[in-house]
Write a protein that holds these residues in place. Structure first.
Motif, PDB file in Angstrom:
ATOM      1  N   ALA A   1      -5.486   0.282 -24.320  1.00  9.43           N
ATOM      2  CA  ALA A   1      -6.667   0.305 -25.185  1.00  9.43           C
ATOM      3  C   ALA A   1      -7.215   1.728 -25.177  1.00  9.43           C
ATOM      4  CB  ALA A   1      -7.721  -0.677 -24.686  1.00  9.43           C
TER       5      ALA A   1
ATOM      6  N   LEU B   1     -12.838  -7.865 -15.732  1.00 10.93           N
ATOM      7  CA  LEU B   1     -11.891  -8.194 -16.794  1.00 10.93           C
ATOM      8  C   LEU B   1     -10.647  -8.878 -16.226  1.00 10.93           C
ATOM      9  CD1 LEU B   1     -10.964  -7.980 -19.772  1.00 10.93           C
ATOM     10  CD2 LEU B   1      -9.973  -5.769 -19.184  1.00 10.93           C
TER      11      LEU B   1
ATOM     12  N   LEU C   1     -12.877  -8.121 -23.956  1.00  8.30           N
ATOM     13  CA  LEU C   1     -13.450  -6.786 -24.147  1.00  8.30           C
ATOM     14  C   LEU C   1     -14.694  -6.852 -25.025  1.00  8.30           C
ATOM     15  CD1 LEU C   1     -10.257  -4.603 -24.708  1.00  8.30           C
ATOM     16  CD2 LEU C   1     -11.792  -4.543 -22.742  1.00  8.30           C
TER      17      LEU C   1
ATOM     18  N   ASN D   1      -8.685  -8.875 -25.923  1.00  5.81           N
ATOM     19  CA  ASN D   1      -9.618  -8.299 -26.901  1.00  5.81           C
ATOM     20  C   ASN D   1     -10.905  -9.117 -26.992  1.00  5.81           C
ATOM     21  OD1 ASN D   1      -8.467  -5.858 -27.944  1.00  5.81           O
ATOM     22  ND2 ASN D   1      -6.885  -7.094 -28.959  1.00  5.81           N
TER      23      ASN D   1
ATOM     24  N   ARG E   1     -15.115  -5.384 -18.114  1.00  8.23           N
ATOM     25  CA  ARG E   1     -14.361  -4.185 -17.787  1.00  8.23           C
ATOM     26  C   ARG E   1     -13.862  -4.278 -16.343  1.00  8.23           C
ATOM     27  NH1 ARG E   1     -15.417  -4.100 -22.392  1.00  8.23           N
ATOM     28  NH2 ARG E   1     -16.135  -2.366 -23.708  1.00  8.23           N
TER      29      ARG E   1
ATOM     30  N   PRO F   1     -12.119   1.934 -22.082  1.00  6.68           N
ATOM     31  CA  PRO F   1     -12.029   0.767 -22.928  1.00  6.68           C
ATOM     32  C   PRO F   1     -11.819  -0.521 -22.152  1.00  6.68           C
ATOM     33  CG  PRO F   1     -10.710   2.566 -23.823  1.00  6.68           C
ATOM     34  CD  PRO F   1     -11.165   3.003 -22.482  1.00  6.68           C
ATOM     35  N   LEU F   2     -11.076  -0.508 -21.044  1.00  5.91           N
ATOM     36  CA  LEU F   2     -10.831  -1.735 -20.271  1.00  5.91           C
ATOM     37  C   LEU F   2     -11.595  -1.646 -18.965  1.00  5.91           C
ATOM     38  CD1 LEU F   2      -7.010  -2.437 -20.640  1.00  5.91           C
ATOM     39  CD2 LEU F   2      -8.875  -3.385 -21.965  1.00  5.91           C
TER      40      LEU F   2
END
Length: 449
Positions: free
Chosen positions: A323, A408, A399, A396, A404, A448-449
């Motif tokens: 990502a 995540l 997210l 996704n 995160r 992003p993650l």
């Protein structure tokens, strides 16, 4: 192996049924079936002229709840010949002399030599100590030494003796069960410590990359499975990450996975990468596996010191998920890979260069995550397995919920189990690497993650 029958002696040891039945030599076979609660008592008396009439006492106890067969022996040698697997309890006269050779028998003032001999000779049998009533300290010492209970010779009656025999037998069973349970727990704790020590510790000192990992073996009550991963930073600043999967779920596969991980770390620090590293790992697997059917998939990523590009090798393993800032997570583009390790003797593994960008996160995973079944809709309405497309859609969505890092990975594992309708049957390993980028206004934006 059948229990040997005691040989005939000039004065045979006597066995009685304790219920008024006729006595018979102990070595004669018994033809009548025993009651489920029947017990066999071995009496070891020091002085036959002063012997307790155990069969007569038991015969007077009409409420014993079952028959007690009695065997009598005059010394430890004779007792050893009569001690067969069907003996439940031993009534030992503490006045009996010991063997005279062991420390307990030769110690000055020690009078429990015979008891120690019996405990060594019959570690799985219940033992009752018989002593005069004017020596209570002697009886207490016997219990501390390992006897299940004690009886005073001049206070015996049928009811007391019958109850003591059955109590001693049940206490011995309980002690044995407790010992086995404690031994099992200790063994499990030792295995857990061993397996925990074999799990990887990332070596990322000096790197600005973020790291998170989750691991769940498919074996019940295990800490280690056939999946393996590792991350190290070499002196030139390159960060190397690896994740793999040995086919199978047992302890042999877990051990092979540890060997491959340790070999990968050593080869990486030695400067190998790409096809050269994977070819060497294949030779390690070929030498260490138990059969030629065993193989392992592998994914390696080598991230340049500036964090903007990486080299990727796939050996039959699914491609990582990446990502980038402001984009949806997607599978990392990859032109081609090689076969799993251990399948083809002279295989090659091409290494592709991938541009990562400024801020990114990279999710490496094993197939245990994507091969779970979908008990309900996965967002696309397709039944079957989660698959890579289902995993990308799931990540996704998480997210978009703001998850995160560790949160995540935990959410991904939890959701995969929910979609599967229960625990995943395969090992699962997840490894997450990320890189932050400072924004134009000087703040720091999360990866992003």
């Amino acid at each position: 192996m059948p229990v040997p029958i005691p040989r005939q002696r000039a004065v045979p040891a006597v066995e009685s049924d304790g219920q008024g039945g006729s006595s018979h030599p102990a070595h004669q076979p018994q033809h009548q079936p025993q009651h489920p609660t029947d017990l066999t008592l071995l009496v070891i008396e020091h002085d036959p002229t002063d012997a307790v009439a155990v069969p007569d006492l038991l015969d007077r106890d009409s409420a014993s709840g079952g028959r007690v067969r009695v065997r009598t022996a005059r010394n430890l040698t004779e007792a050893g010949r009569l001690l067969t697997d069907d003996v439940h309890c031993i009534l030992l006269d503490l006045a009996l002399p010991g063997c005279g050779h062991c420390p307990e028998c030769t110690a000055a003032g020690h009078s429990l030599g015979a008891l120690h001999d019996v405990l060594r000779m019959a570690p799985h049998h219940a033992v009752l100590a018989l002593t005069p009533s004017d020596r209570p300290e002697h009886a207490a010492d016997a219990v501390r030494a390992g006897a299940q209970d004690y009886l005073f010779r001049d206070e015996l009656d049928g009811r007391l003796l019958s109850r003591a025999i059955r109590y001693a037998v049940e206490r011995k069973r309980a002690d044995t069960a407790s010992y086995k349970l404690a031994e099992s727990r200790l063994h499990a704790q030792e295995n857990a410590r061993l397996e925990r020590g074999l799990l990887p510790t990332p070596l990322l000192d000096g790197s600005d990359l973020t790291f998170a990992a989750r691991y769940r073996p498919g074996r019940s009550r295990a800490l280690l499975g056939g999946d393996f991963y590792d991350t190290v930073r070499t002196p030139d600043g390159t960060v190397h990450a690896m994740i793999g999967d040995v086919c199978g779920h047992g302890p042999d596969e877990a051990a092979l996975g540890v060997e491959l991980r340790i070999a990968w770390r050593a080869l990486t620090f030695a400067g190998l990468c790409g096809d050269e590293l994977l070819s060497t790992l294949q030779r390690v697997l070929e030498h260490e596996r138990e059969s030629e059917e065993i193989f392992a998939t592998l994914c390696t990523v080598d991230i340049a010191p500036d964090g903007r590009r990486a080299g990727l090798c796939l050996a039959g393993h699914p491609a990582p998920l990446i990502a980038r800032q402001g984009q949806l997570a997607q599978l990392m583009p990859f032109d081609g890979g090689g076969p799993a390790l251990g399948l083809l003797p002279h295989a090659r593994w091409p290494r592709s260069q991938v541009e990562l960008g400024g801020a990114w996160s990279l999710l490496m995973y094993t197939d245990g995550l994507i091969e779970g079944r979908i008990a309900g809709p996965d967002g696309s309405g397709r039944p079957g397995r989660l698959g890579q497309d289902g995993m990308v859609a799931m990540i996704n969505r998480q997210l978009a919920e703001g998850l995160r890092g560790d949160a995540l990975l935990e959410a991904a594992m939890t959701r995969a189990r929910e979609l599967n309708g229960g625990e995943l049957t395969d090992d699962v390993a997840l490894l997450l690497l990320g890189r932050d980028r400072a924004t134009l206004n000087g703040g720091v934006q999360r990866p992003p993650l």
